[in-house]
Design an enzyme around this catalytic site. Structure first.
Site, PDB file in Angstrom:
ATOM      1  NE  ARG A   1       7.063   6.598  -2.694  1.00 43.90           N
ATOM      2  CZ  ARG A   1       6.291   7.163  -1.776  1.00 43.90           C
ATOM      3  NH1 ARG A   1       5.679   8.284  -2.027  1.00 43.90           N
ATOM      4  NH2 ARG A   1       6.131   6.599  -0.594  1.00 43.90           N
TER       5      ARG A   1
ATOM      6  CE  LYS B   1       4.083   0.752  -2.390  1.00 41.86           C
ATOM      7  NZ  LYS B   1       3.644   1.574  -1.249  1.00 41.86           N
ATOM      8  CG  ASN B   2       1.807  -1.504   0.245  1.00 42.19           C
ATOM      9  OD1 ASN B   2       2.759  -0.723   0.140  1.00 42.19           O
ATOM     10  ND2 ASN B   2       0.648  -1.270  -0.330  1.00 42.19           N
TER      11      ASN B   2
ATOM     12  NE  ARG C   1      -2.419   7.551   3.083  1.00 40.62           N
ATOM     13  CZ  ARG C   1      -1.514   6.990   2.279  1.00 40.62           C
ATOM     14  NH1 ARG C   1      -1.144   7.640   1.215  1.00 40.62           N
ATOM     15  NH2 ARG C   1      -0.971   5.825   2.580  1.00 40.62           N
TER      16      ARG C   1
ATOM     17  CG  ASP D   1      -3.033   0.111  -2.849  1.00 41.89           C
ATOM     18  OD1 ASP D   1      -2.286  -0.485  -2.051  1.00 41.89           O
ATOM     19  OD2 ASP D   1      -3.521   1.244  -2.638  1.00 41.89           O
TER      20      ASP D   1
ATOM     21  CB  CYS E   1       0.600  11.548  -0.098  1.00 42.45           C
ATOM     22  SG  CYS E   1      -0.722  10.351  -0.146  1.00 42.45           S
TER      23      CYS E   1
HETATM   24  C1  EPZ Z   1      -1.638   1.171   3.331  1.00 44.29           C
HETATM   25  O1  EPZ Z   1      -1.625   2.558   3.612  1.00 44.29           O
HETATM   26  C2  EPZ Z   1      -0.878   1.011   2.023  1.00 44.29           C
HETATM   27  N1  EPZ Z   1       0.498   1.480   2.184  1.00 44.29           N
HETATM   28  C3  EPZ Z   1      -1.584   1.810   0.922  1.00 44.29           C
HETATM   29  O2  EPZ Z   1      -0.885   1.549  -0.292  1.00 44.29           O
HETATM   30  C4  EPZ Z   1      -3.009   1.287   0.794  1.00 44.29           C
HETATM   31  O3  EPZ Z   1      -3.690   2.047  -0.177  1.00 44.29           O
HETATM   32  C5  EPZ Z   1      -3.724   1.414   2.147  1.00 44.29           C
HETATM   33  O4  EPZ Z   1      -2.980   0.695   3.155  1.00 44.29           O
HETATM   34  C6  EPZ Z   1      -5.131   0.840   2.107  1.00 44.29           C
HETATM   35  O5  EPZ Z   1      -5.088  -0.504   1.731  1.00 44.29           O
HETATM   36  C7  EPZ Z   1       1.401   0.667   2.797  1.00 44.29           C
HETATM   37  O6  EPZ Z   1       1.068  -0.423   3.234  1.00 44.29           O
HETATM   38  C8  EPZ Z   1       2.800   1.179   2.910  1.00 44.29           C
HETATM   39  P1  EPZ Z   1      -4.829   2.883   5.963  1.00 44.29           P
HETATM   40  P2  EPZ Z   1      -2.134   3.077   5.068  1.00 44.29           P
HETATM   41  O7  EPZ Z   1      -4.287   3.277   7.291  1.00 44.29           O
HETATM   42  O8  EPZ Z   1      -1.771   2.099   6.100  1.00 44.29           O
HETATM   43  C9  EPZ Z   1      -7.532   6.552   7.226  1.00 44.29           C
HETATM   44  C10 EPZ Z   1       0.131   2.067  -2.335  1.00 44.29           C
HETATM   45  O9  EPZ Z   1      -0.272   2.583  -3.379  1.00 44.29           O
HETATM   46  N2  EPZ Z   1      -6.669   6.629   8.434  1.00 44.29           N
HETATM   47  O10 EPZ Z   1      -5.413   1.520   5.798  1.00 44.29           O
HETATM   48  O11 EPZ Z   1      -1.670   4.486   5.217  1.00 44.29           O
HETATM   49  C11 EPZ Z   1      -6.765   6.893   5.959  1.00 44.29           C
HETATM   50  O12 EPZ Z   1      -6.704   8.293   5.749  1.00 44.29           O
HETATM   51  C12 EPZ Z   1      -0.277   2.647  -0.995  1.00 44.29           C
HETATM   52  O13 EPZ Z   1       0.861   1.037  -2.280  1.00 44.29           O
HETATM   53  C13 EPZ Z   1      -7.044   7.486   9.459  1.00 44.29           C
HETATM   54  O14 EPZ Z   1      -8.052   8.196   9.372  1.00 44.29           O
HETATM   55  O15 EPZ Z   1      -3.710   3.078   4.850  1.00 44.29           O
HETATM   56  C14 EPZ Z   1      -7.558   6.186   4.897  1.00 44.29           C
HETATM   57  O16 EPZ Z   1      -8.664   6.983   4.544  1.00 44.29           O
HETATM   58  C15 EPZ Z   1      -1.184   3.851  -1.147  1.00 44.29           C
HETATM   59  N3  EPZ Z   1      -6.264   7.555  10.572  1.00 44.29           N
HETATM   60  C16 EPZ Z   1      -8.072   4.930   5.626  1.00 44.29           C
HETATM   61  O17 EPZ Z   1      -7.939   5.200   7.030  1.00 44.29           O
HETATM   62  C17 EPZ Z   1      -5.134   6.787  10.711  1.00 44.29           C
HETATM   63  O18 EPZ Z   1      -4.472   6.870  11.772  1.00 44.29           O
HETATM   64  C18 EPZ Z   1      -7.252   3.674   5.321  1.00 44.29           C
HETATM   65  O19 EPZ Z   1      -5.892   3.990   5.513  1.00 44.29           O
HETATM   66  C19 EPZ Z   1      -4.774   5.923   9.653  1.00 44.29           C
HETATM   67  C20 EPZ Z   1      -5.557   5.855   8.530  1.00 44.29           C
END
Ligand code: EPZ
Length: 419
Positions: free
Chosen positions: A399, A22-23, A123, A307, A118
């Site tokens: 999803r 998915k990711n 996020r 995850d 969410c």
């Molecule tokens: C991706 O989300 C995945 N989703 C998530 O999978 C996964 O948990 C996550 O990466 C971490 O591995 C997809 O790939 C579609 P991040 P993403 O940006 O990109 C903070 C699932 O269950 N952050 O790496 O949104 C954020 O709040 C889903 O399949 C900021 O502060 O995750 C988090 O605390 C859930 N500012 C941390 O960074 C930003 O601009 C990591 O988030 C972006 C993120």
């Protein structure tokens, strides 16, 4: 509202074929916007989020052919005539923000509704915005929209203060058509980023270092039509291996990519499982034993994936001994704890740490899914709880897992979906 009913019971046995990730498929679908011709994507999992992304691309004017049985999606971006990702789609799937970089790079403009938070956290997307501004984008955020424009993006040096998968993907895609070279430091190293880079390279991008914390992108004038098959889903793989471990069974996951989930396999071995690898097949054999409790600290790849945190918590709930789980990535990713406690689990939360004391038996009860991976952990617990566990709000599950109850039934689980 669909429900899933699981009856605690037999040890799982058999083989399960892993679907595309998915990711990986979500950013790759967004990357097709960058091409000057149709991009054909294979090994596409049949997920609600894939359908949402296809709707988003069609809303932008792209031509999309979705061969569900063939697990193939072909996107022709040549008819794109809009640069707006609307609220009604973005609010159902945060990953819609991944059209920002491609639209900006290809068309010089993008309007993407600000993705809400969410269940697992606020996020924010500040890292996405800062990274694109480093490539010369002018971005404003107002009235719930991210408005971005750039005559031509130019190569820049992006240094992420926090590792972010999505922000790395957005700026990687944008950099492929920027003028000059872009350096991305403290980049996320997830296998899904490597897969996205491989797809972009097949389209003609010049990328080095994907999968390491420093990625170098030399901008090119255009990207062309290409074909790409999506990498196997390491989280789906880990989920099915935990299903084998929690029930004391023996399951082989085929069409998997063992090298993408090393930290998970190490923890399953620590929990007492025999794990063997043969090519793209991973076999976990628990020999009927009760798992041993393990300590988990989630961290960016190649660390233990957030995850898989909820799934491993379910395992700890019935393990021998006490295990701690530290969630370091998201601020609110323990929503499954209260529901697991309804099944009789013994869990204590102290800020980002959950301490789980294994119990001999869980007892089935009605529970509620709150997010994608929490749903999976409730199913895993239901596989070994006495009696029936009914899981409500399983739209979260659809999803991210392709036909999960069909795949689990084929392994001997007593599970059904109720409309
Ligand atoms: C991706 O989300 C995945 N989703 C998530 O999978 C996964 O948990 C996550 O990466 C971490 O591995 C997809 O790939 C579609 P991040 P993403 O940006 O990109 C903070 C699932 O269950 N952050 O790496 O949104 C954020 O709040 C889903 O399949 C900021 O502060 O995750 C988090 O605390 C859930 N500012 C941390 O960074 C930003 O601009 C990591 O988030 C972006 C993120």
């Amino acid at each position: 509202m669909d429900k899933i009913v699981v009856a605690g019971g037999p040890a799982l046995q058999g083989e399960v074929r892993i679907s595309g990730a998915k990711n990986a498929v979500l950013p790759i679908l967004c990357a097709t916007l960058l091409a000057d011709g149709p991009v054909e994507i294979g090994n596409v999992p049949h997920l609600h989020d894939v359908l949402t992304t296809i709707k988003l691309l069609e809303g932008l004017g792209a031509g999309v052919v979705h061969d569900v049985d063939g697990a193939r999606v072909t996107v022709d971006p040549c008819s794109v005539d809009s640069h707006v990702a609307p609220y009604e789609l973005v609010r159902t799937m945060r990953a819609s923000v991944l059209v920002l970089g491609p639209l900006l790079a290809k068309f010089g403009a993008a309007e993407v509704s600000l993705p809400g938070g969410c269940a697992i956290g606020a996020r924010p997307v500040d890292l996405h915005i800062k990274a694109l501004e480093a490539l010369g984008a002018e971005i404003t955020v107002e009235h719930g929209f991210i408005r971005a424009r750039a005559d031509r993006l130019r190569g820049g040096h992006v240094v992420f203060e926090t590792i972010s998968v999505g922000a790395t993907e957005n700026v990687l895609m944008a950099a492929t058509l920027a003028e000059g070279t872009t350096l991305i430091d403290n980049a996320a190293r997830e296998p899904e980023i490597v897969d996205l880079a491989e797809c972009l390279i097949a389209m003609g991008a010049d990328i080095r270092g994907a999968g390491t914390s420093r990625i170098e992108v030399r901008g090119v004038a255009a990207l062309h039509a290409a074909r790409h098959a999506v990498v196997a889903d390491r989280i789906e793989t880990g989920t099915f291996l935990v299903a084998a471990a929690i029930t004391g069974g023996r399951v082989t996951a085929t069409a998997a990519r063992p090298e993408t989930l090393g930290a998970v396999l190490d923890k399953l071995r620590q929990a007492g499982a025999d794990v063997t690898i043969e090519g793209d097949a991973i076999t976990l054999d628990m020999h009927g034993r009760r798992p041993r409790a393990v300590d988990i600290v989630t961290s960016p790849h190649p660390g233990f994936p957030t995850d898989m945190q909820a799934q491993m918590m379910a395992l700890n709930c019935v393990a021998e001994g006490m295990g701690t789980i530290d969630e370091t990535i998201f601020e609110n990713r323990f929503m499954h704890v209260n529901e697991l406690m309804r099944l009789g689990a013994d869990i204590h939360i102290d800020g980002p740490r959950a301490t789980v004391k294994g119990v001999a038996r869980l007892s089935g009860a009605p529970v509620m899914a709150t997010d994608l991976r929490a749903s999976a952990s409730l199913i895993l617990a239901g596989l070994v709880a006495e009696g029936e566990t009914t899981i409500d709000r399983i739209y979260h599950l659809d999803r991210g897992y392709e036909h999960i109850e069909r795949k689990l039934s084929a392994l001997g689980a007593r599970i059904r979906r109720e409309r």
